[in-house]
Motif scaffolding. Sequence first.
Motif, PDB file in Angstrom:
ATOM      1  N   TRP A   1      19.408  38.697  12.814  1.00  0.00           N
ATOM      2  CA  TRP A   1      19.666  37.452  12.106  1.00  0.00           C
ATOM      3  C   TRP A   1      20.156  36.487  13.178  1.00  0.00           C
ATOM      4  O   TRP A   1      21.156  36.745  13.842  1.00  0.00           O
ATOM      5  CB  TRP A   1      20.705  37.663  11.002  1.00  0.00           C
ATOM      6  N   ILE A   2      19.438  35.396  13.374  1.00  0.00           N
ATOM      7  CA  ILE A   2      19.684  34.481  14.481  1.00  0.00           C
ATOM      8  C   ILE A   2      20.031  33.105  13.915  1.00  0.00           C
ATOM      9  O   ILE A   2      19.355  32.610  13.004  1.00  0.00           O
ATOM     10  CB  ILE A   2      18.435  34.383  15.388  1.00  0.00           C
ATOM     11  N   TYR A   3      21.067  32.484  14.483  1.00  0.00           N
ATOM     12  CA  TYR A   3      21.472  31.153  14.032  1.00  0.00           C
ATOM     13  C   TYR A   3      22.163  30.422  15.169  1.00  0.00           C
ATOM     14  O   TYR A   3      22.507  31.018  16.182  1.00  0.00           O
ATOM     15  CB  TYR A   3      22.391  31.248  12.811  1.00  0.00           C
ATOM     16  N   GLN A   4      22.313  29.119  14.987  1.00  0.00           N
ATOM     17  CA  GLN A   4      23.040  28.293  15.939  1.00  0.00           C
ATOM     18  C   GLN A   4      24.263  27.755  15.199  1.00  0.00           C
ATOM     19  O   GLN A   4      24.137  26.869  14.356  1.00  0.00           O
ATOM     20  CB  GLN A   4      22.175  27.141  16.448  1.00  0.00           C
ATOM     21  N   ALA A   5      25.428  28.304  15.505  1.00  0.00           N
ATOM     22  CA  ALA A   5      26.650  27.945  14.782  1.00  0.00           C
ATOM     23  C   ALA A   5      26.901  26.445  14.880  1.00  0.00           C
ATOM     24  O   ALA A   5      27.025  25.889  15.967  1.00  0.00           O
ATOM     25  CB  ALA A   5      27.837  28.716  15.332  1.00  0.00           C
ATOM     26  N   GLY A   6      26.959  25.801  13.737  1.00  0.00           N
ATOM     27  CA  GLY A   6      27.250  24.375  13.685  1.00  0.00           C
ATOM     28  C   GLY A   6      26.035  23.477  13.657  1.00  0.00           C
ATOM     29  O   GLY A   6      26.140  22.306  13.305  1.00  0.00           O
ATOM     30  N   ASP A   7      24.858  23.971  14.025  1.00  0.00           N
ATOM     31  CA  ASP A   7      23.628  23.181  13.932  1.00  0.00           C
ATOM     32  C   ASP A   7      22.968  23.453  12.582  1.00  0.00           C
ATOM     33  O   ASP A   7      23.042  24.562  12.065  1.00  0.00           O
ATOM     34  CB  ASP A   7      22.648  23.535  15.054  1.00  0.00           C
ATOM     35  N   ALA A   8      22.299  22.464  12.040  1.00  0.00           N
ATOM     36  CA  ALA A   8      21.689  22.583  10.713  1.00  0.00           C
ATOM     37  C   ALA A   8      20.285  23.173  10.795  1.00  0.00           C
ATOM     38  O   ALA A   8      19.300  22.535  10.420  1.00  0.00           O
ATOM     39  CB  ALA A   8      21.674  21.220  10.030  1.00  0.00           C
ATOM     40  N   ASN A   9      20.180  24.411  11.268  1.00  0.00           N
ATOM     41  CA  ASN A   9      18.887  25.083  11.390  1.00  0.00           C
ATOM     42  C   ASN A   9      18.737  26.279  10.457  1.00  0.00           C
ATOM     43  O   ASN A   9      17.722  26.974  10.514  1.00  0.00           O
ATOM     44  CB  ASN A   9      18.661  25.559  12.834  1.00  0.00           C
ATOM     45  N   GLY A  10      19.725  26.572   9.638  1.00  0.00           N
ATOM     46  CA  GLY A  10      19.637  27.731   8.770  1.00  0.00           C
ATOM     47  C   GLY A  10      19.708  29.021   9.568  1.00  0.00           C
ATOM     48  O   GLY A  10      20.340  29.090  10.627  1.00  0.00           O
ATOM     49  N   VAL A  11      19.023  30.051   9.080  1.00  0.00           N
ATOM     50  CA  VAL A  11      19.045  31.379   9.695  1.00  0.00           C
ATOM     51  C   VAL A  11      17.610  31.866   9.864  1.00  0.00           C
ATOM     52  O   VAL A  11      16.762  31.648   8.998  1.00  0.00           O
ATOM     53  CB  VAL A  11      19.817  32.380   8.803  1.00  0.00           C
ATOM     54  N   PHE A  12      17.376  32.554  10.968  1.00  0.00           N
ATOM     55  CA  PHE A  12      16.085  33.186  11.215  1.00  0.00           C
ATOM     56  C   PHE A  12      16.275  34.694  11.180  1.00  0.00           C
ATOM     57  O   PHE A  12      17.084  35.234  11.923  1.00  0.00           O
ATOM     58  CB  PHE A  12      15.504  32.757  12.562  1.00  0.00           C
TER      59      PHE A  12
END
Length: 186
Positions: free
Chosen positions: A87-98
């Motif tokens: 589960w990949i995400y960028q904390a604080g950026d509005a990209n959701g989760v991959f």
Amino acid sequence: AGIFRYRTADATVTHLSAKSGALSDDQVSAVEPDGSGSMWIVHHSGELEKLDLKTTAVTYRNDSLVSHTGSGSAPYRLFADSNHNLWIYQAGDANGVFYFNTASHHFLHLSQGQSDHTLNNDIVYGITEDEKGRIWIATDHGGINLVDKKDFTVQYLMHNAEDPSSLAQNSVYVLYRDNTGIIWVG
């Protein structure tokens, strides 16, 4: 500077970097063991690599995450679930989760803009998994999004002013599962 492996058995250090040819890039955002003898690495560029822990050789490389997220400012974070998927995400950026299935090498994007697999907020700060295999996603102003890995349906745990046992507020910045299975929310 890449990554360093320290072996406690013989006090040796191995440096893995782009310069040595071991990695594609030295700007590492996160590393996460998957429980099956591999270490996953995500670089600041969004490139994903799988490292064999015994040989320290990269056995898989994927850069398709970059086309999905663009040039976000926050570094990527990884969470490996109990099925060894990421589960990949960028904390604080509005990209959701991959979600990345490590066997099929297939990405699934969970976000507000998806008709299926809808998060109620795309700003993600943390992920953990409960004993039933559900993925808990901490969001900013969206409370906790609970994902069922069988069909990727999403339930929302939100603050309810009439329910004193609900979340205190809907901005959740950290999740932690302790060794007894209790999930702590901050």
